[in-house]
Motif scaffolding. Sequence first.
Motif, short mmCIF file in Angstrom:
data_model
loop_
_atom_site.label_atom_id
_atom_site.label_comp_id
_atom_site.label_asym_id
_atom_site.label_seq_id
_atom_site.Cartn_x
_atom_site.Cartn_y
_atom_site.Cartn_z
N UNK A 26 72.39 -49.89 -36.63
CA UNK A 26 73.53 -50.05 -37.54
C UNK A 26 74.03 -51.48 -37.49
N UNK A 27 73.13 -52.38 -37.78
CA UNK A 27 73.45 -53.80 -37.77
C UNK A 27 73.74 -54.29 -39.19
N UNK A 28 74.86 -54.96 -39.38
CA UNK A 28 75.12 -55.53 -40.72
C UNK A 28 74.16 -56.67 -41.01
N UNK B 31 82.31 -54.00 -42.00
CA UNK B 31 81.06 -53.38 -42.47
C UNK B 31 80.83 -52.06 -41.75
N UNK B 32 81.06 -52.07 -40.45
CA UNK B 32 80.82 -50.84 -39.68
C UNK B 32 81.90 -49.80 -39.96
N UNK B 33 83.11 -50.25 -40.16
CA UNK B 33 84.19 -49.28 -40.39
C UNK B 33 84.08 -48.62 -41.76
N UNK B 34 83.55 -49.33 -42.74
CA UNK B 34 83.46 -48.74 -44.09
C UNK B 34 82.09 -48.14 -44.35
N UNK B 35 81.30 -47.96 -43.30
CA UNK B 35 80.05 -47.23 -43.45
C UNK B 35 78.88 -48.04 -43.97
N UNK B 36 78.86 -49.32 -43.67
CA UNK B 36 77.70 -50.13 -44.04
C UNK B 36 77.66 -50.53 -45.49
N UNK B 40 82.14 -53.55 -50.01
CA UNK B 40 83.43 -53.07 -49.50
C UNK B 40 83.86 -53.87 -48.29
N UNK B 41 82.89 -54.19 -47.43
CA UNK B 41 83.23 -54.97 -46.23
C UNK B 41 83.77 -56.35 -46.62
N UNK B 42 83.17 -56.95 -47.62
CA UNK B 42 83.68 -58.26 -48.05
C UNK B 42 85.07 -58.14 -48.67
N UNK B 43 85.27 -57.07 -49.44
CA UNK B 43 86.61 -56.86 -50.01
C UNK B 43 87.66 -56.67 -48.92
N UNK B 44 87.31 -55.84 -47.93
CA UNK B 44 88.25 -55.57 -46.84
C UNK B 44 88.56 -56.85 -46.06
N UNK B 45 87.51 -57.62 -45.78
CA UNK B 45 87.71 -58.87 -45.03
C UNK B 45 88.55 -59.85 -45.84
#
Lengths: 165, 213
Positions: A26-28, B31-36, B40-45
């Motif tokens: 689970x690596x980004x 990224x990990x919190x929003x399920x990969x 979405x990860x970029x939006x959250x950040x």
Amino acid sequence: MADKDQEQSVLSAEERDFVGRLNAGFQPPPLTAARRAALDARVRDRISEPRWSGWTAWMNGNGASTPALVAVSVAAAALLWVGLPAEQSGPSFAPPLGPTLSASRNPSSGAEGSRTVEFVEADGREAWTQRLLFGDPTNDTLEETESGLALPPEYAAIDRLFFEG
Amino acid sequence: MDRAAEAEPTLEERFEDLVATHRDRALRLAWRLVGGDDAAAEDVTQDALVSAYRGLSRFRGDARLDTWFYRIVVRQAYSHLRWRAVRERFGQVDADEAPDHSTVEGDPMLRARIAEALDGLPRNQRDAFVLVHMEGFTVREAAEIMGKASGTVKSHLHRALGKLRDRLGDLLDDGFHREDRGRDQQPQKPQQPQKQQPWDPSERDPKEISNGR
């Protein structure tokens, strides 16, 4: 780091192996220089613009001019003021505003004709939306449920009524 | 030279340092919190950084700056998940908005399974597990970020690990992909914070550069 070491030492070798495999699987994706620059640029753009510019830009994009925005804002404020239930003996001609579920006047405060209002439950669309999006910061009950992600109470009620009935 | 001015960094300088130091890790955490989900990860950040900038002037140092910032990231991620859950439940999410696990290196099926298992955890358990076991925060740091006691975080970690092992226990069996097993003989350690790429306020958007503007 003592806490971390202590935490890691609690894990058995098998658990550490399991956690390691979860991490490996689970690596980004790596943040490339281009993505980093794009992210920085978007952040820079957002912090350099006024907080409400997005909303006004959206309104302008939909054909509203600045004077119209001012007029709408003033009208909304006036309507809100008129719409609040007043401490008066006569009937109120103001229509109800928004999805206010229950609001009660505080009979013990304010002179006759004053507009002292004590909201009991829902306190208007804005607060309702805030709770929907960000939850109630003073109440963690939703977060403690065993379900993966609890719906906000309003949606949970609709969910039960229409989807599980 | 004015010593006070020299000792006290400006808001811009503090924010620049915050971004340079924590941007990449915040993105990984989100990224990990929003399920990969990359987008979405970029939006959250991005939302977290903007919120941090606007709140930085009110930050009094009651907590560490990084703890304060990561708490914002975690909250933004949760807000995103709640909003997505509502939209999914009421059919307003298109299929192409779902995270695409095939765009990243590695096993997309495994990644989707882990994302689903993490998504199935209660919020506090997922946050604790991601913060400590995936992002390498100490239990104390995670407790500060989550606003919980260290003992509570340890309890969440224990429960989360148990549930994840129930759902993904086959990762330790022969069901684990041979190629992954060969590649990861040693369990991967959580990533530690490091000094990241500097944030250059004068840096231009690469899209603008490519457009020749």
